[in-house]
Design a protein around this motif. Structure first.
Motif, PDB file in Angstrom:
ATOM      1  N   GLY A   1      -0.638  12.686   0.097  1.00  0.00           N
ATOM      2  CA  GLY A   1      -1.732  12.452  -0.831  1.00  0.00           C
ATOM      3  C   GLY A   1      -1.623  13.183  -2.144  1.00  0.00           C
ATOM      4  O   GLY A   1      -2.478  13.013  -3.023  1.00  0.00           O
TER       5      GLY A   1
ATOM      6  N   ALA B  80      -5.406   7.019   2.024  1.00  0.00           N
ATOM      7  CA  ALA B  80      -6.442   6.441   2.887  1.00  0.00           C
ATOM      8  C   ALA B  80      -6.251   4.932   3.031  1.00  0.00           C
ATOM      9  O   ALA B  80      -6.443   4.370   4.112  1.00  0.00           O
ATOM     10  N   ALA B  81      -5.864   4.267   1.930  1.00  0.00           N
ATOM     11  CA  ALA B  81      -5.646   2.817   1.972  1.00  0.00           C
ATOM     12  C   ALA B  81      -4.473   2.468   2.878  1.00  0.00           C
ATOM     13  O   ALA B  81      -4.541   1.516   3.668  1.00  0.00           O
TER      14      ALA B  81
ATOM     15  N   LYS C   8      -5.569   3.027   6.466  1.00  0.00           N
ATOM     16  CA  LYS C   8      -6.485   1.982   6.918  1.00  0.00           C
ATOM     17  C   LYS C   8      -5.736   0.694   7.236  1.00  0.00           C
ATOM     18  O   LYS C   8      -5.984   0.050   8.265  1.00  0.00           O
TER      19      LYS C   8
ATOM     20  N   SER D  14      -2.060   9.862  -4.067  1.00  0.00           N
ATOM     21  CA  SER D  14      -3.450  10.281  -4.174  1.00  0.00           C
ATOM     22  C   SER D  14      -4.083  10.163  -2.797  1.00  0.00           C
ATOM     23  O   SER D  14      -3.581   9.451  -1.921  1.00  0.00           O
ATOM     24  N   GLN D  15      -5.198  10.844  -2.608  1.00  0.00           N
ATOM     25  CA  GLN D  15      -5.897  10.760  -1.329  1.00  0.00           C
ATOM     26  C   GLN D  15      -6.423   9.344  -1.093  1.00  0.00           C
ATOM     27  O   GLN D  15      -6.441   8.869   0.050  1.00  0.00           O
ATOM     28  N   GLU D  16      -6.836   8.677  -2.159  1.00  0.00           N
ATOM     29  CA  GLU D  16      -7.348   7.314  -2.029  1.00  0.00           C
ATOM     30  C   GLU D  16      -6.252   6.354  -1.570  1.00  0.00           C
ATOM     31  O   GLU D  16      -6.489   5.503  -0.699  1.00  0.00           O
ATOM     32  N   LYS D  17      -5.065   6.510  -2.153  1.00  0.00           N
ATOM     33  CA  LYS D  17      -3.964   5.621  -1.775  1.00  0.00           C
ATOM     34  C   LYS D  17      -3.463   5.921  -0.362  1.00  0.00           C
ATOM     35  O   LYS D  17      -3.054   5.014   0.370  1.00  0.00           O
TER      36      LYS D  17
ATOM     37  N   LEU E 158       1.321   4.142  -2.904  1.00  0.00           N
ATOM     38  CA  LEU E 158       1.175   5.559  -2.572  1.00  0.00           C
ATOM     39  C   LEU E 158       2.363   6.368  -3.078  1.00  0.00           C
ATOM     40  O   LEU E 158       2.198   7.454  -3.637  1.00  0.00           O
TER      41      LEU E 158
ATOM     42  N   ASP F  61       0.825  -1.211   0.000  1.00  0.00           N
ATOM     43  CA  ASP F  61       0.000   0.000   0.000  1.00  0.00           C
ATOM     44  C   ASP F  61       0.857   1.258   0.000  1.00  0.00           C
ATOM     45  O   ASP F  61       0.555   2.229  -0.716  1.00  0.00           O
TER      46      ASP F  61
END
Length: 348
Positions: A150, A60-61, A64, A55-58, A50, A46
């Motif tokens: 991000g 967040a992953a 998490k 990115s914000q999605e990566k 990133l 992960d």
């Protein structure tokens, strides 16, 4: 708080140690360390994704899965002997408590100076323990300035985070592999004898298992909970709580207790109790089950929990750990013919 539960303080009766220890190893220790390795490997992937394309999605992953990594580690960190103690791995995985913020200052300095050696997993492994574990990775992913991960433009911070993740994965693999070896620590622990370099008899081998609960409960209550939970709300210190930045404080505490519960059940330790003492195991089950119903399973700011009416149930959780300490260190010890030494459980 230290409870004297060593062979010098008591002697276990002649019990079927081999079966109990094999069940502990196969039913909990091996799968728990394997799970920690699996989640650590995912975190490496992960963070690598990133870094390759922020990115914000990566982000967040990666965040998490960091909480998942904390969960996996907290469940098995109660097993504080064997391969995890080699090469200083225990402190390298989690340097805590950091009372003088030594680790925080070192991590912040590496980020400010863009220390190239800290951005390389092999070189990072030889640096300060405070710079290479879960605490350091938490600051990289959640601490001041982490929002830059991000978006493109902060490659060093991400490369440092990736080095930490890779280092954690390497250690997790080494520990898991060592427990899987047929002639390694698992065999040594499960087969005590006069020629065994670590466990000369059943008493010593079973004491190692018993100590996981005694010292695990002490760690959870005295180091983790009492490190930030005061006697009154005014005495609480949320920023001294472990994993407060990621909101994983209570998750970690819960997984410590969940790990002890799973180990207790897997080992069949309760079966060693005489029939008239079966209530002890029933009480232990009740306290463990109660603790799990009180624990949140989603990240939440510890400051918000402490500001709630019941302070997130944490004072009650502290009381439960004291009850469990008494059940293991006093009641079960006596039922198995043990004689415990000094304990500061009195007055808890």
């Amino acid at each position: 708080m230290l409870l004297c539960l060593t062979v010098s303080c008591f002697a276990f009766p002649a019990l079927a140690a081999n079966a109990t220890l094999e069940k502990a190893i196969d039913g909990f220790v091996r799968p728990a360390y394997a799970a920690f390795h699996t989640v650590a490997a995912k975190e490496t992937g992960d963070v690598q994704a990133l870094c390759a394309k922020p990115s914000q999605e990566k982000l967040a992953a990666a965040r998490k899965n960091f909480v998942a990594l904390v969960s996996a580690w907290s469940r098995v960190e109660i097993v504080r002997f064997g391969p995890v103690t080699e090469e200083n791995r225990l402190d390298r995985i989690l340097f805590w408590p950091d009372r003088k913020s030594i680790g925080l200052k070192q991590v912040q300095a590496a980020l400010a100076d863009e220390d190239a050696t800290a951005g390389n997993a092999a070189q990072l492994a030889g640096k300060s323990v405070a710079m290479q574990g879960l605490g350091a990775l938490e600051f990289v992913l959640f601490g001041t300035g982490s929002e830059t991960l991000g978006v493109p433009g902060d490659p060093y911070r991400c490369s440092y985070g990736l080095a930490i993740a890779q280092n954690l994965e390497d250690m997790a693999k080494a520990i898991s592999d060592a427990w899987q070896m047929p002639d390694g620590i698992a065999s040594t622990w499960a087969n005590p004898g006069p020629d065994n370099p670590l466990y000369r008899n059943d008493d010593e081998a079973l004491t190692e298992l018993f100590d996981v609960f005694v010292h695990g409960l002490e760690m959870t209550r005295d180091v983790r909970l009492n490190g930030f939970l005061g006697n009154t709300p005014d005495d609480d210190k949320p920023k001294q709580a472990i994993f407060w930045r990621s909101g994983a404080t209570v998750i970690s505490l819960g997984k410590n207790l969940a790990g002890m519960k799973a180990l207790f059940e897997a080992s069949g330790l309760a079966s060693l109790l005489p029939a008239e003492s079966a209530w002890i195991a029933q009480s232990i089950d009740f306290e463990f089950n109660t603790s799990q119903t009180m624990i949140g399973h989603e990240p939440a700011p510890i400051a918000d929990m402490l500001s709630s009416d019941n302070r997130g149930g944490l004072p009650a959780l502290r009381l439960i750990t004291s009850h469990l300490s008494e059940l293991f260190g006093v009641n079960m010890a006596a039922a198995l013919g043990l004689s415990a030494g000094f304990s500061s459980l009195d007055g808890d």
